[in-house]
Design a protein around this motif. Structure first.
Motif, mmCIF file in Angstrom:
data_model
loop_
_atom_site.group_PDB
_atom_site.id
_atom_site.type_symbol
_atom_site.label_atom_id
_atom_site.label_comp_id
_atom_site.label_asym_id
_atom_site.label_seq_id
_atom_site.Cartn_x
_atom_site.Cartn_y
_atom_site.Cartn_z
ATOM 1 N N LYS A 212 42.836 80.853 151.676
ATOM 2 C CA LYS A 212 43.368 80.306 152.930
ATOM 3 C C LYS A 212 42.920 78.864 153.141
ATOM 4 N N VAL A 213 41.706 78.501 152.695
ATOM 5 C CA VAL A 213 41.264 77.120 152.892
ATOM 6 C C VAL A 213 41.565 76.280 151.660
ATOM 7 N N SER A 214 42.317 76.855 150.716
ATOM 8 C CA SER A 214 42.741 76.165 149.486
ATOM 9 C C SER A 214 41.574 75.566 148.722
ATOM 10 N N ALA A 215 40.630 76.413 148.367
ATOM 11 C CA ALA A 215 39.551 75.999 147.481
ATOM 12 C C ALA A 215 39.927 76.417 146.059
ATOM 13 N N ALA A 216 39.604 75.569 145.092
ATOM 14 C CA ALA A 216 39.885 75.915 143.700
ATOM 15 C C ALA A 216 39.001 77.098 143.323
ATOM 16 N N PRO A 217 39.414 77.982 142.448
ATOM 17 C CA PRO A 217 40.681 78.054 141.716
ATOM 18 C C PRO A 217 41.772 78.841 142.450
ATOM 19 N N PHE A 218 41.772 78.811 143.751
ATOM 20 C CA PHE A 218 42.814 79.530 144.516
ATOM 21 C C PHE A 218 43.705 78.539 145.261
ATOM 22 N N HIS A 219 43.845 77.333 144.707
ATOM 23 C CA HIS A 219 44.494 76.247 145.445
ATOM 24 C C HIS A 219 45.938 76.038 145.032
ATOM 25 N N PHE A 220 46.446 76.808 144.060
ATOM 26 C CA PHE A 220 47.696 76.428 143.411
ATOM 27 C C PHE A 220 48.883 76.341 144.362
ATOM 28 N N TRP A 221 48.826 77.078 145.461
ATOM 29 C CA TRP A 221 49.944 77.028 146.400
ATOM 30 C C TRP A 221 49.957 75.712 147.181
ATOM 31 N N THR A 222 48.778 75.089 147.355
ATOM 32 C CA THR A 222 48.648 73.989 148.312
ATOM 33 C C THR A 222 49.587 72.810 148.054
ATOM 34 N N PRO A 223 49.583 72.208 146.839
ATOM 35 C CA PRO A 223 50.434 71.033 146.665
ATOM 36 C C PRO A 223 51.905 71.342 146.908
ATOM 37 N N ASP A 224 52.402 72.448 146.375
ATOM 38 C CA ASP A 224 53.816 72.772 146.538
ATOM 39 C C ASP A 224 54.171 73.008 148.000
ATOM 40 N N VAL A 225 53.321 73.775 148.687
ATOM 41 C CA VAL A 225 53.628 74.103 150.081
ATOM 42 C C VAL A 225 53.513 72.864 150.962
ATOM 43 N N TYR A 226 52.446 72.098 150.784
ATOM 44 C CA TYR A 226 52.277 70.907 151.625
ATOM 45 C C TYR A 226 53.360 69.882 151.335
ATOM 46 N N ASP A 227 53.800 69.829 150.078
ATOM 47 C CA ASP A 227 54.820 68.863 149.722
ATOM 48 C C ASP A 227 56.190 69.331 150.202
ATOM 49 N N GLY A 228 56.449 70.624 150.110
ATOM 50 C CA GLY A 228 57.768 71.136 150.457
ATOM 51 C C GLY A 228 57.994 71.253 151.953
ATOM 52 N N ALA A 229 56.958 71.564 152.702
ATOM 53 C CA ALA A 229 57.113 71.757 154.144
ATOM 54 C C ALA A 229 57.483 70.443 154.809
ATOM 55 N N PRO A 230 58.203 70.499 155.937
ATOM 56 C CA PRO A 230 58.465 69.267 156.692
ATOM 57 C C PRO A 230 57.142 68.568 157.034
ATOM 58 N N SER A 231 57.121 67.251 156.903
ATOM 59 C CA SER A 231 55.840 66.529 157.024
ATOM 60 C C SER A 231 55.114 66.817 158.329
ATOM 61 N N VAL A 232 55.878 66.983 159.415
ATOM 62 C CA VAL A 232 55.229 67.248 160.710
ATOM 63 C C VAL A 232 54.369 68.500 160.620
ATOM 64 N N PHE A 233 54.921 69.539 159.984
ATOM 65 C CA PHE A 233 54.195 70.805 159.949
ATOM 66 C C PHE A 233 53.110 70.781 158.885
ATOM 67 N N THR A 234 53.307 69.993 157.830
ATOM 68 C CA THR A 234 52.221 69.827 156.864
ATOM 69 C C THR A 234 51.001 69.279 157.571
ATOM 70 N N SER A 235 51.250 68.305 158.450
ATOM 71 C CA SER A 235 50.151 67.700 159.191
ATOM 72 C C SER A 235 49.380 68.760 159.965
ATOM 73 N N PHE A 236 50.098 69.673 160.595
ATOM 74 C CA PHE A 236 49.441 70.726 161.379
ATOM 75 C C PHE A 236 48.686 71.699 160.478
ATOM 76 N N MET A 237 49.334 72.081 159.354
ATOM 77 C CA MET A 237 48.714 73.056 158.450
ATOM 78 C C MET A 237 47.465 72.493 157.807
ATOM 79 N N ALA A 238 47.530 71.204 157.436
ATOM 80 C CA ALA A 238 46.430 70.637 156.670
ATOM 81 C C ALA A 238 45.224 70.357 157.548
ATOM 82 N N THR A 239 45.408 70.344 158.871
ATOM 83 C CA THR A 239 44.283 69.930 159.715
ATOM 84 C C THR A 239 43.706 71.105 160.507
#
Lengths: 464, 167
Positions: A212-239
């Motif tokens: 859930k906090v995207s620590a390696a080696p469980f991070h593989f979803w993070t780049p794709d999801v953060y990149d694919g999601a609308p930027s506004v919501f990426t901002s919310f998810m990442a913070t």
């Protein structure tokens, strides 16, 4: 208690608003007002003015630490809605519902700040993540957004399954869902400390929370999801969401993992995770061409730093994670607010921004410096507290040296953006910038410098 | 033999027989139908133990929802003898071994634990499974998680509508 119930109520109000309020632009004002109400209610709760009093039978535990984190999270989301709230209406006709989902997330965040039971931990994590799957896929016409949402949903469901398995094993080993366990009378304790089943359960919980906090080696979803999601919501998810994940994680570490540390070397496990996270996050971020994707990897790298608080569970770590979540949330919200306004998300898209929009470039520089951990910004003290916490434990000093080296690497990719803005010629295209947006950015930058000069402005609230 | 004992033996034989029939029937749809009989006879056992809530939930969830799902999948896949994949000998062997291990664990757990021996069932006078007791625990001790899970379902519902609705 106030924050948990009021955020759920306000989510319902936003839902009703979706057909009772005609003007689309009003939703963000209602949401901002709701967050303000939440913020005030949470502070009132901190000092004993609770609107709802009922016996929760130990499912929640209200500590100053939880209250302060909750205030920080609510304040960050208030800033988020004020600065980037307008962009949310860009995606489809369901603006009010998106705000409702954000309030549901806030309900989950508040639960994670106060949970004292694995049952409430599970409910909090679920209430927090299920709306995020929707927000990730809110740009329905965009294939990347759809892909990200599906990926996030499937991977998130698996990690939830692992978490449930961990909770069940832990229940089998201790006979209770509560975090506080009396282990007297449990047969066959491993090393006379904890049941083997409990340790297996805690390891599974560690895996799912690390996901859930995207620590390696469980991070593989993070780049794709953060990149694919609308930027506004990426901002919310990442913070805010990521910080809440860490608060849940540190509470588990403070209680359960400290108690079982004689049976299993948690420090070694966390040291491995930290090194892997810092390595993956920083090294991969260097090679990115898109600023948004770079920020996704940088959020993994920042998670690596936040993991230090889980490694060294002491008072310094508790203060540090609060400071870190404030500093990191504010800076990242600011960077994404600028990113959303850019027409081109690559590094070239930022070329020459300083000439066209000097204020945007200047505030963005402050945010980037804060993420890099340059003194006089909030990020410096956040990183300092994390490393000081490790030094205080007295072991694993090499970890501090490695962390500082990786922080130096991170300076490279953050400064690439600054270089593009100031020292490269180009025609950075932005959307229309309103004066209120500029004022918001200035406020965030001022806050970051204020915290950077005087970190006690946050930490003092922990004690009085 | 009292009535409940007769019922117990009847339901046990029915459950075991239909469980065997699930395995041996060639037609997958028949297997599923026999499985429904298994669930009903297990629900009968729950009733004998005075656990009405569990009995009803077992029928609603397993015999109702999950069986329909099974039927759907089987009919969707349209299984017949030609399209049936060849099963590996090793896979069969490991299936037998792991199933046998599970059986051994169950049997040894029942045989070795002295505190559940001889009182595996509270016939007639057991009241643990009554809805009254469940309700008392659910709305007193577990009131908070119970209520807060409504927020979870509400958020999931809002999400489903947002995703599913036409733009």
């Amino acid at each position: 208690m106030n924050a948990i119930i009021l955020s759920a109520i306000w989510a319902v109000i936003m839902m009703l608003g979706s057909f009772m309020v005609k003007r689309k632009g009003n939703f963000r004002h209602i949401a901002a007002f709701g967050l303000l109400v939440l913020f005030v209610a949470n502070i009132a709760d901190t000092y004993g003015y609770s609107l709802f009093n009922f016996n929760n039978h130990g499912f929640l535990q209200f500590t100053r630490f939880g209250y302060l984190f909750n205030s920080i999270a609510i304040f960050s989301s208030l800033i988020y809605v004020l600065i980037t709230g307008k962009e949310i209406s860009r995606y489809g006709n369901h603006t009010a519902e998106y705000f409702a989902l954000i309030f549901f997330v806030m309900c989950g965040v508040s639960m994670l700040a106060f949970y004292n039971n694995l049952l409430t931990l599970f409910l909090g994590i679920e209430i927090m993540t299920i709306p995020l799957y929707i927000l990730t896929g809110s740009d329905k016409r965009n294939m990347k957004s759809n892909e990200a949402a599906l990926k996030y949903f499937l991977m998130g469901s698996f990690s939830t399954g692992i978490m449930l398995m961990g909770i069940v094993f832990s229940y089998g080993g201790t006979g209770t869902f509560s975090l506080d366990v009396s282990r007297a009378g449990i047969p066959n304790l491993y090393n006379h400390v904890a049941s083997f089943l409990e340790i297996v359960g805690l390891l599974l919980l560690l895996v799912s929370l690390a996901f859930k906090v995207s620590a390696a080696p469980f991070h593989f979803w993070t780049p794709d999801v953060y990149d694919g999601a609308p930027s506004v919501f990426t901002s919310f998810m990442a913070t805010i969401v990521k910080a809440a994940g860490f608060i849940a994680f540190i509470k588990l570490c403070l209680v359960r993992m400290t108690a079982t540390s004689a049976a299993i070397d948690w420090k070694m496990i966390f040291a491995i995770i930290i090194i892997a996270t810092l390595l993956v996050g920083n090294i991969t971020a260097v090679f990115q061409q898109s600023v948004k994707r770079m920020l996704a990897y940088s959020s993994i790298a920042q998670a690596g730093f936040m993991l230090f608080s889980l490694f060294s569970v002491n008072d310094f770590a508790k203060e540090g994670i609060l400071l870190y979540s404030a500093a990191y949330s504010l800076a990242t919200i600011g960077i994404f607010a600028v990113l959303v306004k850019m027409k081109d998300y690559t590094f070239e898209g930022y070329n020459g921004l300083a000439k066209k929009q000097p204020l945007l470039a200047a505030t963005n520089t402050v945010f980037l410096l804060s993420l890099a951990g340059i003194p006089l910004t909030a990020g410096f003290f956040a990183k300092y507290y994390m490393l000081a916490a490790v030094v205080k434990t007295g072991s694993y000093l090499w970890l501090v040296i490695v962390a500082v080296l990786f922080a130096a690497v991170s300076v490279y990719y953050y400064f690439r953006v600054i270089q593009a803005m100031y020292f490269k010629d180009g025609n950075a295209e932005t959307e229309a910038i309103t004066p209120s947006f500029k004022a918001g950015l200035l406020l965030v930058a001022a806050l970051i410098i204020l915290i950077g000069v005087y970190p006690g402005i946050i930490l003092n609230w922990l004690y009085f | 033999m009292s009535t409940s004992e007769i019922l117990f033996w009847f339901l046990s034989v029915l459950a075991l027989f239909s469980a065997v029939m699930v395995l041996v029937s060639k037609n997958p749809v028949h297997s599923v139908l026999w499985l429904i009989v298994v669930f009903f006879s297990i629900s009968g056992h729950y009733l004998l133990l005075n656990a009405q809530f569990l009995a009803i939930v077992n029928i609603i969830v397993y015999a109702g929802a999950i069986m329909v799902l099974f039927l759907f999948v089987i009919m969707l896949m349209n299984l017949n003898r030609e399209s049936e994949p060849q099963k590996n000998v090793w896979m069969k062997l490991f299936g037998v071994i792991s199933g046998g291990l599970l059986l051994t664990i169950f049997v040894s757990a029942f045989r070795s634990s002295a505190d559940i021996f001889d009182k595996t069932a509270q016939l007639n006078d057991g009241d643990v499974g009554l809805i009254k007791n469940l309700g008392k625990v659910l709305f007193d001790q577990y009131a908070f998680p119970f209520e807060i899970s409504s927020v979870l379902f509400l958020s999931a519902m809002v999400g489903a509508v947002v995703i599913g609705k036409k733009e």
